[in-house]
Every structure is written in C-alpha cells, then in structure tokens.
Design a protein around this motif. Sequence first.
Motif, PDB file in Angstrom:
ATOM      1  N   MET A  31       0.819  -1.210   0.000  1.00  0.00           N
ATOM      2  CA  MET A  31       0.000   0.000   0.000  1.00  0.00           C
ATOM      3  C   MET A  31       0.855   1.263   0.000  1.00  0.00           C
ATOM      4  SD  MET A  31      -3.049  -1.146   2.620  1.00  0.00           S
ATOM      5  CE  MET A  31      -3.925   0.420   2.456  1.00  0.00           C
ATOM      6  N   THR A  40      -2.162   2.480   5.759  1.00  0.00           N
ATOM      7  CA  THR A  40      -1.673   1.126   5.994  1.00  0.00           C
ATOM      8  C   THR A  40      -2.260   0.475   7.241  1.00  0.00           C
ATOM      9  OG1 THR A  40       0.262   1.976   7.183  1.00  0.00           O
ATOM     10  CG2 THR A  40       0.509   1.575   4.812  1.00  0.00           C
ATOM     11  N   THR A  90      -6.373  -1.193  -6.771  1.00  0.00           N
ATOM     12  CA  THR A  90      -5.333  -0.435  -6.095  1.00  0.00           C
ATOM     13  C   THR A  90      -5.537   1.067  -6.245  1.00  0.00           C
ATOM     14  OG1 THR A  90      -3.751  -2.237  -6.443  1.00  0.00           O
ATOM     15  CG2 THR A  90      -2.836  -0.074  -5.950  1.00  0.00           C
TER      16      THR A  90
END
Length: 417
Positions: A31, A40, A90
């Motif tokens: 991440m 995170t 993502t």
Amino acid sequence: MKSSTRVQLSILMFFEFFVWGGWYTMIGVYMANHGMPKLTQWPYTVNPIAAIIAPFFIGLIADRYFASQKVLGTLHILGGLFMFLVPSFTDNPVVFILLLLAYNICYMPTMGLANTVCFYKITDQKKEFPLLRVFGTLGWIVAGLVISFVLVKFTNGVVPEQTALPLYMVATASVLLGLYSFTLPNTPPPAKGKKVSARAIIGLDALKELGSPSFYVFLLCSFLICIPLAAYYNMTQLFLDSGHYKNIAATQTLGQASETLFMILMPLFFLRFGVKWMLTAGMLAWVLRYALFALGAPALVDWMILTGVALHGICYDFFFVTGQIYVDTKANVQIRAQAQGLIVFATYGVGMLIGAQIAGAVYAGFLKDAKSLTLQQWQSFWWLPCAFAAVVLLLFLVSFREKKESSSQVGTRVANA
C-alpha cells in the motif's frame, strides 16, 4: 489419533497460516508503494472487524447447524475469490479496503473452526495440539520465504512485497485450502438442536460457563495486550523497509522459526511452569521485543532488531497458543467452539481493532508529509507499545490467581500421557 488423521490436520494447519502470512506481512509495504502510505492501518483494522464477526459464524453456524469442516471449506473458497479481486482496485482505496474486509470476514472464522476440527480428534490437548499447530507456523514461514526467494524471480528486480504477486498467491492457496477442507474428518455440530440465543451467538454462554476471577483476568489481559501487538504486525514491515532491509517477508519469518522451536517444546514448558508463568513469559517477551526495536533503531543495530523479531516465537506461543489450550481445557464440548470464538473476538477482534487505529494514528502523527519515518522517529514510536505492554504484564502478574491445581494438572496430564 491415527497417523493419517494427524497428517490431514497438519496439512490443514500449514495452509491455514500460509494464506494468512502470505498477505499479512506485506500488505503495508504494498500500500505504501501504491499511493496509500497513510492508510496502511486499515488492513489491520478490517481484520479485527472480521474477528468481531467471527463468533457469529462459529457459535451460530458451526456449533449448531453444519459440520465445521464444511463451513471451513466454504469460507476459504469465498475468501480466495475476494482476494483475487483486491489488486484490481489499487487505484480505488475504498473498494480496495472493502475487498480486504470481505476477505477477512471469510478468513477470521476459519481460525476457530480449524482449532475446533483439530480439538475434536485429539484426546490430550496439551500434548497433541502444539505438535499440530507447529505446522501452522511452518506455513507462515514458507509463505514469507516464497515471497522473498521465489516470487522475486518474476518481479524484474522489484521487491516482491511491492507487487500484487503475493496477493494472487494467497488467493490461489485459499481456494485450494477450501477444496481440501471438505476432505477433513467429519466434525459434527456439538450443539445441534439446541435453542439459539443472542447470548450464545456472541459467546456469553461460554463466558458464563468459563466464568471465574482468573478467567476474567486472562480475558482482560488478552484484550489489552493485543493493543500493542497491532503495532508489531502493522509497522514492523514498514520499519524494516525504512531500514533498507532486503527480503522483508523472509526476515520476519525469524519470528515464526523461533515459534516452531517453542511450539515443539511447549509440552515440556507446561510440565515445568504451568499456565500462569507461560502467559507471563509471553507478555514479558513483548516488552523486550519493543525495547530492542527502540534501542536498535537509531543505528540499525542488526542483532537487536533481529532478536526482537525472533522473540515473536515466545510472544505468540506462550500467550496465544497457551491461551487457546487454557480455554479449551476449561470449556466443555458443547461450548468449545464458542469459547474459542470468544477469545478470537476479544484478541484479534476488539484488541487488534483498537490497537491498529492507535498505531495508525501515532504513525501518521510522526509521518506528517514525509514518505517514511526517520530511524530516530522509529525509536520514539517503539517505546510506546513497549510501555503499554509492560503495564499489562504488571496487571496480569498482580491479578491472575488461577488455582494451583488447574495450572499444575496441565503438566501432570502431559507427563502421564
């Protein structure tokens, strides 16, 4: 236990933790390198949320309506499908995190279910369970080694933790584990036909059955110690990345390597020390681990940092595995799955949820607009969970008063087995 059954359950434990270790020790680095450095903590938040939901699967479904191994298989297959989708989002952090939540809602109940399947087939929990559970540790180790030394061959020089390959590996393994689970020994629902109540679903029946001052202290300290634990799982990979360590996933398997050793030796430790002092040793190791991280951070003192990682074996085995056995010993067969679910709820659920958010907030406070913390900042960061764990350790030492017979009989049963 038949040798064939032992092999089956060992394979179950291996892959149960292979799929967890395959993403849990790398997702923060992934991440941070894909535009989400200040988010995170969220994988380590949705994981506890799923653990809070887990008792509903264990107490309501596995305990009452369906064979545990069938629920186990179904959840792993569904989880694998969700994990296949994660890397595709993502560029959309909200969907990315929601898919991780969906995966964890499928995965977290399987921890208690896997324990239930194992405990149903063994006669001496203290002697036999550690020898099965050690394969879970091996699975976590192998996952880290595959990431660092096998997947790296397919990343064109990029650190594997920064790529989606580990996530696809976990997804594939989850589906295969789900299919395998349907071949496990039948574990019928022990409370089939009994009235379902909200108290039972959230584990209050188990809490009432297990209720004693010592158990309440154990439950409270288990919850509290998971708050600083979240900092280890969330931040160690980022700490190692800041220190320019290579093979981050493999480095973290030092903890599981020591876990393997101590898991094998656990029956002897039960015989010698009993429940209270094994739990105490586990919490003390957490204090020492964070202290070593803090002391070793400014100058990157390798032996301190690596020793801190290696202490994970004592941290985990002496507290979590001892706790699982302690609870299983006190619970009767009708509430055994519920009792295991209750511990997951308190530790990997509420404790880790609070801990992940606190660790994330503290990390973000240090980070501000930088890409990563300085080594001096890491020192300040690690002293905080060290102090918190020390307070919990003192609370446990002063308050836990398990009857001598309950602790010593563990060793007696192992010796007579």
